[in-house]
Design a protein around this motif. Structure first.
Motif, PDB file in Angstrom:
ATOM      1  N   LYS A 148       0.848  -1.198   0.000  1.00 37.78           N
ATOM      2  CA  LYS A 148       0.000   0.000   0.000  1.00 37.78           C
ATOM      3  C   LYS A 148       0.876   1.237   0.000  1.00 37.78           C
ATOM      4  CE  LYS A 148      -3.689  -1.885   2.813  1.00 37.78           C
ATOM      5  NZ  LYS A 148      -4.099  -1.994   4.197  1.00 37.78           N
ATOM      6  N   ALA A 149       0.386   2.294  -0.632  1.00 38.94           N
ATOM      7  CA  ALA A 149       1.078   3.585  -0.548  1.00 38.94           C
ATOM      8  C   ALA A 149       0.088   4.584   0.023  1.00 38.94           C
ATOM      9  CB  ALA A 149       1.547   4.006  -1.930  1.00 38.94           C
ATOM     10  N   ARG A 150       0.377   5.115   1.202  1.00 35.09           N
ATOM     11  CA  ARG A 150      -0.467   6.139   1.819  1.00 35.09           C
ATOM     12  C   ARG A 150       0.220   7.477   1.632  1.00 35.09           C
ATOM     13  NH1 ARG A 150      -4.015   3.152   1.449  1.00 35.09           N
ATOM     14  NH2 ARG A 150      -4.972   1.833   3.031  1.00 35.09           N
ATOM     15  N   LYS A 151      -0.452   8.550   2.086  1.00 31.35           N
ATOM     16  CA  LYS A 151       0.094   9.885   1.889  1.00 31.35           C
ATOM     17  C   LYS A 151       1.473  10.027   2.549  1.00 31.35           C
ATOM     18  CE  LYS A 151      -1.145  14.715   2.465  1.00 31.35           C
ATOM     19  NZ  LYS A 151      -0.503  15.083   3.726  1.00 31.35           N
ATOM     20  N   ASP A 152       1.620   9.517   3.751  1.00 31.88           N
ATOM     21  CA  ASP A 152       2.863   9.726   4.493  1.00 31.88           C
ATOM     22  C   ASP A 152       3.668   8.464   4.761  1.00 31.88           C
ATOM     23  OD1 ASP A 152       2.652  12.572   4.937  1.00 31.88           O
ATOM     24  OD2 ASP A 152       0.875  12.069   6.094  1.00 31.88           O
ATOM     25  N   PHE A 153       3.203   7.345   4.299  1.00 30.30           N
ATOM     26  CA  PHE A 153       3.974   6.116   4.521  1.00 30.30           C
ATOM     27  C   PHE A 153       3.588   5.028   3.526  1.00 30.30           C
ATOM     28  CE2 PHE A 153       0.216   5.835   7.167  1.00 30.30           C
ATOM     29  CZ  PHE A 153      -0.184   4.513   7.112  1.00 30.30           C
ATOM     30  N   TYR A 154       4.519   4.078   3.384  1.00 29.65           N
ATOM     31  CA  TYR A 154       4.265   2.896   2.571  1.00 29.65           C
ATOM     32  C   TYR A 154       4.096   1.711   3.511  1.00 29.65           C
ATOM     33  CZ  TYR A 154       6.199   5.598  -1.319  1.00 29.65           C
ATOM     34  OH  TYR A 154       6.436   6.551  -2.267  1.00 29.65           O
ATOM     35  N   VAL A 155       3.312   0.742   3.077  1.00 24.60           N
ATOM     36  CA  VAL A 155       3.136  -0.461   3.886  1.00 24.60           C
ATOM     37  C   VAL A 155       3.792  -1.634   3.157  1.00 24.60           C
ATOM     38  CG1 VAL A 155       1.486  -2.033   4.967  1.00 24.60           C
ATOM     39  CG2 VAL A 155       0.960   0.402   4.811  1.00 24.60           C
ATOM     40  N   TYR A 156       4.684  -2.313   3.868  1.00 24.33           N
ATOM     41  CA  TYR A 156       5.368  -3.480   3.317  1.00 24.33           C
ATOM     42  C   TYR A 156       4.911  -4.724   4.066  1.00 24.33           C
ATOM     43  CZ  TYR A 156       8.620  -0.263   1.049  1.00 24.33           C
ATOM     44  OH  TYR A 156       9.174   0.710   0.274  1.00 24.33           O
ATOM     45  N   PHE A 197       7.673   5.409   6.999  1.00 24.31           N
ATOM     46  CA  PHE A 197       7.203   6.798   6.946  1.00 24.31           C
ATOM     47  C   PHE A 197       8.035   7.615   5.971  1.00 24.31           C
ATOM     48  CE2 PHE A 197       5.773   5.132  10.973  1.00 24.31           C
ATOM     49  CZ  PHE A 197       4.446   5.503  10.959  1.00 24.31           C
ATOM     50  N   THR A 198       7.358   8.421   5.182  1.00 27.60           N
ATOM     51  CA  THR A 198       8.064   9.172   4.142  1.00 27.60           C
ATOM     52  C   THR A 198       8.049  10.667   4.392  1.00 27.60           C
ATOM     53  OG1 THR A 198       6.005   9.240   2.900  1.00 27.60           O
ATOM     54  CG2 THR A 198       7.545   7.485   2.329  1.00 27.60           C
ATOM     55  N   PHE A 199       7.328  11.121   5.446  1.00 23.77           N
ATOM     56  CA  PHE A 199       7.214  12.565   5.621  1.00 23.77           C
ATOM     57  C   PHE A 199       8.474  13.160   6.233  1.00 23.77           C
ATOM     58  CE2 PHE A 199       6.711  12.242  10.119  1.00 23.77           C
ATOM     59  CZ  PHE A 199       5.961  11.102  10.341  1.00 23.77           C
ATOM     60  N   ASP A 200       8.603  14.482   6.091  1.00 28.08           N
ATOM     61  CA  ASP A 200       9.739  15.211   6.631  1.00 28.08           C
ATOM     62  C   ASP A 200       9.517  15.410   8.129  1.00 28.08           C
ATOM     63  OD1 ASP A 200      11.837  16.830   7.061  1.00 28.08           O
ATOM     64  OD2 ASP A 200      11.282  18.369   5.603  1.00 28.08           O
ATOM     65  N   PHE A 201      10.513  15.079   8.953  1.00 29.34           N
ATOM     66  CA  PHE A 201      10.355  15.197  10.398  1.00 29.34           C
ATOM     67  C   PHE A 201      10.430  16.645  10.884  1.00 29.34           C
ATOM     68  CE2 PHE A 201      11.589  10.823   9.868  1.00 29.34           C
ATOM     69  CZ  PHE A 201      10.751  10.177  10.758  1.00 29.34           C
ATOM     70  N   LYS A 202      11.055  17.532  10.092  1.00 28.02           N
ATOM     71  CA  LYS A 202      11.299  18.907  10.547  1.00 28.02           C
ATOM     72  C   LYS A 202      10.041  19.661  10.990  1.00 28.02           C
ATOM     73  CE  LYS A 202      15.497  19.520   7.990  1.00 28.02           C
ATOM     74  NZ  LYS A 202      15.886  19.852   6.639  1.00 28.02           N
ATOM     75  N   PRO A 203       8.938  19.565  10.235  1.00 25.93           N
ATOM     76  CA  PRO A 203       7.764  20.350  10.648  1.00 25.93           C
ATOM     77  C   PRO A 203       7.243  19.987  12.033  1.00 25.93           C
ATOM     78  CG  PRO A 203       7.494  19.553   8.428  1.00 25.93           C
ATOM     79  CD  PRO A 203       8.699  18.854   8.999  1.00 25.93           C
ATOM     80  N   LEU A 204       7.692  18.861  12.595  1.00 22.36           N
ATOM     81  CA  LEU A 204       7.219  18.464  13.915  1.00 22.36           C
ATOM     82  C   LEU A 204       7.918  19.253  15.026  1.00 22.36           C
ATOM     83  CD1 LEU A 204       7.135  14.596  13.460  1.00 22.36           C
ATOM     84  CD2 LEU A 204       5.178  16.101  13.647  1.00 22.36           C
ATOM     85  N   SER A 205       9.025  19.933  14.710  1.00 20.34           N
ATOM     86  CA  SER A 205       9.747  20.648  15.763  1.00 20.34           C
ATOM     87  C   SER A 205       8.995  21.920  16.134  1.00 20.34           C
ATOM     88  CB  SER A 205      11.166  20.973  15.301  1.00 20.34           C
ATOM     89  OG  SER A 205      11.160  22.115  14.502  1.00 20.34           O
ATOM     90  N   LYS A 206       9.165  22.336  17.407  1.00 16.49           N
ATOM     91  CA  LYS A 206       8.446  23.498  17.929  1.00 16.49           C
ATOM     92  C   LYS A 206       8.826  24.779  17.203  1.00 16.49           C
ATOM     93  CE  LYS A 206       7.194  22.837  22.763  1.00 16.49           C
ATOM     94  NZ  LYS A 206       7.618  23.123  24.126  1.00 16.49           N
ATOM     95  N   GLU A 207      10.115  24.864  16.837  1.00 13.45           N
ATOM     96  CA  GLU A 207      10.639  26.086  16.228  1.00 13.45           C
ATOM     97  C   GLU A 207      10.103  26.302  14.815  1.00 13.45           C
ATOM     98  OE1 GLU A 207      12.734  23.793  17.715  1.00 13.45           O
ATOM     99  OE2 GLU A 207      12.678  24.974  19.553  1.00 13.45           O
ATOM    100  N   SER A 208       9.718  25.217  14.174  1.00 15.58           N
ATOM    101  CA  SER A 208       9.333  25.333  12.777  1.00 15.58           C
ATOM    102  C   SER A 208       8.054  26.148  12.610  1.00 15.58           C
ATOM    103  CB  SER A 208       9.115  23.941  12.185  1.00 15.58           C
ATOM    104  OG  SER A 208       8.554  24.061  10.911  1.00 15.58           O
ATOM    105  N   PRO A 209       8.079  27.097  11.652  1.00 11.74           N
ATOM    106  CA  PRO A 209       6.865  27.861  11.399  1.00 11.74           C
ATOM    107  C   PRO A 209       5.826  27.016  10.656  1.00 11.74           C
ATOM    108  CG  PRO A 209       8.596  28.500   9.864  1.00 11.74           C
ATOM    109  CD  PRO A 209       9.196  27.499  10.795  1.00 11.74           C
ATOM    110  N   VAL A 210       6.288  25.919  10.059  1.00 16.64           N
ATOM    111  CA  VAL A 210       5.373  25.047   9.315  1.00 16.64           C
ATOM    112  C   VAL A 210       4.766  24.038  10.269  1.00 16.64           C
ATOM    113  CG1 VAL A 210       5.160  23.494   7.342  1.00 16.64           C
ATOM    114  CG2 VAL A 210       6.949  25.234   7.365  1.00 16.64           C
ATOM    115  N   LYS A 211       3.449  23.962  10.256  1.00 19.85           N
ATOM    116  CA  LYS A 211       2.785  23.004  11.148  1.00 19.85           C
ATOM    117  C   LYS A 211       2.775  21.620  10.499  1.00 19.85           C
ATOM    118  CE  LYS A 211       2.118  25.487  14.615  1.00 19.85           C
ATOM    119  NZ  LYS A 211       3.560  25.582  14.794  1.00 19.85           N
ATOM    120  N   SER A 212       2.814  20.619  11.350  1.00 23.36           N
ATOM    121  CA  SER A 212       2.854  19.250  10.844  1.00 23.36           C
ATOM    122  C   SER A 212       1.606  18.930  10.024  1.00 23.36           C
ATOM    123  CB  SER A 212       2.927  18.277  12.007  1.00 23.36           C
ATOM    124  OG  SER A 212       2.740  16.974  11.528  1.00 23.36           O
ATOM    125  N   MET A 213       1.848  18.197   8.921  1.00 21.57           N
ATOM    126  CA  MET A 213       0.740  17.738   8.099  1.00 21.57           C
ATOM    127  C   MET A 213       0.185  16.431   8.671  1.00 21.57           C
ATOM    128  SD  MET A 213       0.429  19.797   5.536  1.00 21.57           S
ATOM    129  CE  MET A 213      -0.352  18.851   4.221  1.00 21.57           C
TER     130      MET A 213
END
Ligand SMILES: [Zn+2]
Ligand SMILES: [Zn+2]
Length: 225
Positions: A148-156, A197-213
């Motif tokens: 399966k391919a999901r938005k943020d991860f693949y399933v093997y 998981f394929t998403f970028d971990f950076k948006p999860l940090s508090k400092e990041s102006p980008v909110k996690s998807m």
């Protein structure tokens, strides 16, 4: 409600930590909690062993060139522009043998794919490692299939019928569970599954102006206790 969210968050973080540890040291350092068959309501909360990551073999372009020159008794020439093949930009290096751009062709007209004249590898520097790493089942070493391919991860999934994980799960089922499993195979988790998981971990940090998807409950399907 808060407890449930915390539990999901902790399990989610454990998965990320295990994934990062595997990337760092190349093997799993944490043992699985249980190999027992898990009913579907709880299966998203089970933390499995990490798969085996088969990292591609690294070659040395200097040795390859020396070998060629010794064998053929002539110099191994750098690339020259050909009809449909331009040269690669100066900052590109072959990820497999380390050859510099003087031995690399632009293989698809500036769209990011290159061909190494030394080791004959076609590659895109952006996803070479992702594409060339093979994931294997930690229980039977067979190659995992991406199901399966999901938005943020693949399933093997390990589809090997002789896999010890699968066989042990089948054996440890009670009679009524076996009957239930025959009727509703999707209700039980009996085969080894890995979520990459394929998403970028950076948006999860508090400092990041980008909110996690990513919202945790979308990855860890809520369960009813
Ligand atoms: Zn190469
Ligand atoms: Zn297996």
């Amino acid at each position: 409600m808060i407890n449930k969210f915390l539990l999901e968050t902790v399990i989610y973080l454990i998965e990320i930590i295990k994934y990062l540890m595997t990337l760092l040291v190349g093997k799993n350092l944490l043992k699985s909690i249980s190999d027992e068959p898990v009913k579907k309501e709880y299966r998203k909360l089970q933390v499995d062993d990490q798969p085996i990551f088969d990292v591609p073999e690294k070659l040395n372009y200097k040795l390859l060139i020396a070998e060629y020159e010794f064998k053929h008794g002539k110099e191994f020439a750098p690339v020259k522009p050909r009809k449909n093949k331009a040269l690669a930009p100066k900052d590109v290096i072959c990820p497999k043998c380390g050859a510099p751009h003087t031995y690399l062709y632009d293989n698809n007209g500036g769209r990011g794919q290159y061909l190494c004249k030394v080791c004959d590898t076609t590659f895109n520097p952006k996803n070479y490692y992702q594409k060339s790493i093979v994931l294997r089942c930690p229980h039977c070493s067979k190659t995992l299939e991406r199901i399966k391919a999901r938005k943020d991860f693949y399933v093997y999934k390990c589809k090997n019928d002789n896999c010890s994980f699968y066989q042990n799960n089948l054996k440890s089922m009670t009679k009524s569970e076996k009957q239930d499993f025959k009727k509703n195979p999707g209700k039980f988790k009996v085969r080894y599954i890995f979520r990459d998981f394929t998403f970028d971990f950076k948006p999860l940090s508090k400092e990041s102006p980008v909110k996690s998807m990513v919202s945790f409950p979308t990855i860890l399907i809520p369960f009813t206790p």
